[in-house]
Design an enzyme around this catalytic site. Structure first.
Site, PDB file in Angstrom:
ATOM      1  N   ASP A  41       7.712   1.287   3.816  1.00  0.00           N
ATOM      2  CA  ASP A  41       6.967   0.773   2.663  1.00  0.00           C
ATOM      3  C   ASP A  41       7.902  -0.126   1.847  1.00  0.00           C
ATOM      4  O   ASP A  41       9.128  -0.033   1.943  1.00  0.00           O
ATOM      5  CB  ASP A  41       6.466   1.930   1.785  1.00  0.00           C
ATOM      6  N   ASP A  63       9.554  -5.073   3.683  1.00  0.00           N
ATOM      7  CA  ASP A  63       8.342  -5.851   3.440  1.00  0.00           C
ATOM      8  C   ASP A  63       7.811  -6.307   4.804  1.00  0.00           C
ATOM      9  O   ASP A  63       8.461  -7.109   5.484  1.00  0.00           O
ATOM     10  CB  ASP A  63       8.708  -7.056   2.549  1.00  0.00           C
ATOM     11  N   VAL A  64       6.631  -5.817   5.177  1.00  0.00           N
ATOM     12  CA  VAL A  64       6.103  -6.125   6.514  1.00  0.00           C
ATOM     13  C   VAL A  64       5.796  -7.613   6.700  1.00  0.00           C
ATOM     14  O   VAL A  64       5.691  -8.084   7.827  1.00  0.00           O
ATOM     15  CB  VAL A  64       4.837  -5.295   6.827  1.00  0.00           C
ATOM     16  N   TYR A 156      -8.735 -11.342   0.712  1.00  0.00           N
ATOM     17  CA  TYR A 156      -8.804  -9.988   1.296  1.00  0.00           C
ATOM     18  C   TYR A 156      -9.781  -9.937   2.474  1.00  0.00           C
ATOM     19  O   TYR A 156      -9.420  -9.479   3.570  1.00  0.00           O
ATOM     20  CB  TYR A 156      -9.209  -8.986   0.222  1.00  0.00           C
ATOM     21  N   LYS A 160      -8.870  -9.263   6.467  1.00  0.00           N
ATOM     22  CA  LYS A 160      -9.337  -8.095   7.215  1.00  0.00           C
ATOM     23  C   LYS A 160     -10.174  -8.514   8.427  1.00  0.00           C
ATOM     24  O   LYS A 160     -10.158  -7.847   9.459  1.00  0.00           O
ATOM     25  CB  LYS A 160     -10.124  -7.159   6.292  1.00  0.00           C
ATOM     26  N   THR A 191      -8.080   5.967  -3.338  1.00  0.00           N
ATOM     27  CA  THR A 191      -6.619   5.804  -3.265  1.00  0.00           C
ATOM     28  C   THR A 191      -6.147   5.103  -4.545  1.00  0.00           C
ATOM     29  O   THR A 191      -6.962   4.565  -5.307  1.00  0.00           O
ATOM     30  CB  THR A 191      -6.221   4.929  -2.054  1.00  0.00           C
TER      31      THR A 191
HETATM   32  N1  NAD Z   1      -8.674   2.253  -0.440  1.00  0.00           N
HETATM   33  C1  NAD Z   1      -9.715   1.621   0.076  1.00  0.00           C
HETATM   34  O1  NAD Z   1     -10.831   1.748  -0.394  1.00  0.00           O
HETATM   35  C2  NAD Z   1      -9.524   0.721   1.269  1.00  0.00           C
HETATM   36  C3  NAD Z   1     -10.687   0.198   1.858  1.00  0.00           C
HETATM   37  C4  NAD Z   1     -10.543  -0.619   2.963  1.00  0.00           C
HETATM   38  C5  NAD Z   1      -9.295  -0.891   3.467  1.00  0.00           C
HETATM   39  N2  NAD Z   1      -8.191  -0.380   2.871  1.00  0.00           N
HETATM   40  C6  NAD Z   1      -6.896  -0.725   3.443  1.00  0.00           C
HETATM   41  O2  NAD Z   1      -6.166   0.448   3.730  1.00  0.00           O
HETATM   42  C7  NAD Z   1      -4.765   0.142   3.655  1.00  0.00           C
HETATM   43  C8  NAD Z   1      -4.106   1.158   2.736  1.00  0.00           C
HETATM   44  O3  NAD Z   1      -4.652   1.011   1.440  1.00  0.00           O
HETATM   45  P1  NAD Z   1      -4.625   2.161   0.333  1.00  0.00           P
HETATM   46  O4  NAD Z   1      -5.955   2.166  -0.290  1.00  0.00           O
HETATM   47  O5  NAD Z   1      -4.044   3.381   0.897  1.00  0.00           O
HETATM   48  O6  NAD Z   1      -3.665   1.446  -0.726  1.00  0.00           O
HETATM   49  P2  NAD Z   1      -2.348   1.919  -1.463  1.00  0.00           P
HETATM   50  O7  NAD Z   1      -2.049   0.847  -2.451  1.00  0.00           O
HETATM   51  O8  NAD Z   1      -2.499   3.328  -1.924  1.00  0.00           O
HETATM   52  O9  NAD Z   1      -1.263   1.887  -0.295  1.00  0.00           O
HETATM   53  C9  NAD Z   1      -0.819   0.682   0.270  1.00  0.00           C
HETATM   54  C10 NAD Z   1       0.667   0.806   0.521  1.00  0.00           C
HETATM   55  O10 NAD Z   1       1.121  -0.412   1.129  1.00  0.00           O
HETATM   56  C11 NAD Z   1       2.380  -0.723   0.555  1.00  0.00           C
HETATM   57  N3  NAD Z   1       2.676  -2.150   0.695  1.00  0.00           N
HETATM   58  C12 NAD Z   1       2.092  -3.179   0.031  1.00  0.00           C
HETATM   59  N4  NAD Z   1       2.637  -4.332   0.389  1.00  0.00           N
HETATM   60  C13 NAD Z   1       3.589  -4.041   1.321  1.00  0.00           C
HETATM   61  C14 NAD Z   1       4.489  -4.822   2.071  1.00  0.00           C
HETATM   62  N5  NAD Z   1       4.539  -6.149   1.921  1.00  0.00           N
HETATM   63  N6  NAD Z   1       5.322  -4.204   2.943  1.00  0.00           N
HETATM   64  C15 NAD Z   1       5.300  -2.858   3.069  1.00  0.00           C
HETATM   65  N7  NAD Z   1       4.464  -2.067   2.382  1.00  0.00           N
HETATM   66  C16 NAD Z   1       3.612  -2.653   1.516  1.00  0.00           C
HETATM   67  C17 NAD Z   1       2.256  -0.310  -0.906  1.00  0.00           C
HETATM   68  O11 NAD Z   1       3.511  -0.166  -1.520  1.00  0.00           O
HETATM   69  C18 NAD Z   1       1.482   0.995  -0.778  1.00  0.00           C
HETATM   70  O12 NAD Z   1       2.348   2.099  -0.668  1.00  0.00           O
HETATM   71  C19 NAD Z   1      -4.672  -1.298   3.153  1.00  0.00           C
HETATM   72  O13 NAD Z   1      -4.526  -2.163   4.248  1.00  0.00           O
HETATM   73  C20 NAD Z   1      -6.014  -1.522   2.503  1.00  0.00           C
HETATM   74  O14 NAD Z   1      -6.371  -2.873   2.496  1.00  0.00           O
HETATM   75  C21 NAD Z   1      -8.278   0.422   1.782  1.00  0.00           C
END
Ligand code: NAD
Length: 261
Positions: A41, A63-64, A156, A160, A191
């Protein structure tokens, strides 16, 4: 099938975005199912917390979206774990929620870089290990906003949609080498990412529930279970798929409240 429950015993797994939300929940479940798990992360403090909570073996800050950092995350994780069988790409950013004509290209590009380019870079680095060993399973995180369009998400949603297309492409390329690539497409999940949008007044959870046949938001654990299934041998003949974990969001084609339509 001889094994009646999902087991990841003996598997080495890397979860990006593992410090929070869906990534952390997934890492916890993979540990429970027997995998040795590394978290990566960009959030160093979050990683310390998450490692304690989920029982991960090792954490990596990076950073990915930066090529060298993505390469290092995968190489260092594989070294520390003693191999790499499973990768979950859960690192991601939400959109700014701004109209297209008002957007600056910098923040737009950043979302594409983290969500799409980052996913590709981690997949590519993982496959350089998985293809020669002829074994591996990758799950990417898409969203209902990949196939579905709505206003003010012009980075976004496309990022996706690109993840869904990338998942198909890679599955077709690597299936012959024993590597499966799938995605999950969450609906709205409770989340920190979604809580941030609620706090900023950018989404209204009551309206989201009204439009969701199951009438509530999902939990990170519910997405984690779908991911655990896809990375496991229970999904041995599934590749290139996006499994929506959305309480029926994608199924609903009506207008407004599903209860009164
Ligand atoms: N929560 C939702 O409703 C939802 C819905 C659809 C898709 N998603 C997707 O699920 C995934 C996880 O989301 P979440 O809701 O758990 O969010 P979150 O913000 O709780 O977790 C995302 C994590 O990614 C990390 N991150 C961000 N940029 C980064 C980078 N450049 N390099 C490494 N790490 C990085 C953040 O620090 C965080 O810990 C994401 O891809 C999000 O788009 C979430």
């Amino acid at each position: 099938m001889a094994n009646q429950s999902i087991s990841l015993l003996g598997r080495s797994a890397l979860v990006t975005g593992g410090a929070s939300g869906i990534g952390a929940a997934t890492a916890g479940l993979l540990c429970e199912l027997g995998a040795k798990v590394a978290l990566a992360d960009i959030n160093a403090d979050g990683l310390v917390n998450a490692q304690e909570i989920v029982g991960a073996f090792k954490t990596f800050i990076g950073d990915v979206s930066v090529e060298d950092e993505a390469e290092a995350i995968v190489a260092d994780a594989a070294n520390a774990l003693g191999g790499l069988d499973v990768v979950v790409n859960a690192a991601g950013l939400v959109d700014e929620v701004k109209f297209a004509i008002e957007r600056d290209i910098g923040p737009w590009q950043r979302i594409m870089d983290v969500n799409f380019r980052g996913t590709f870079q981690i997949c590519r680095a993982a496959a350089r290990i998985m293809v020669p060993q002829r074994r591996g399973s990758i799950v990417n995180i898409a969203s209902v906003n990949g196939p579905g369009g709505w206003p003010r998400r012009t980075a976004y949603g496309p990022s996706k949609a690109a993840v869904i297309a990338l998942t198909r492409e890679l599955a077709c390329e690597w299936g012959i080498h024993g590597v499966r690539v799938n995605a999950v497409g969450p609906g709205y999940i409770t989340t920190p990412m979604v809580q941030g949008l609620v706090d900023e007044g950018k989404i209204d959870t009551n309206r989201l529930c009204d439009r969701t046949p199951i009438d509530r938001l999902g939990t990170p654990d519910e997405v984690a279970r779908a991911i655990a299934f896809l990375v496991s041998d229970w999904a041995s003949y599934i590749t290139g798929e996006t499994l929506f974990v959305d309480g029926g969001w994608m199924a609903y084609g009506g207008a407004g409240d599903v209860k009164t339509f």
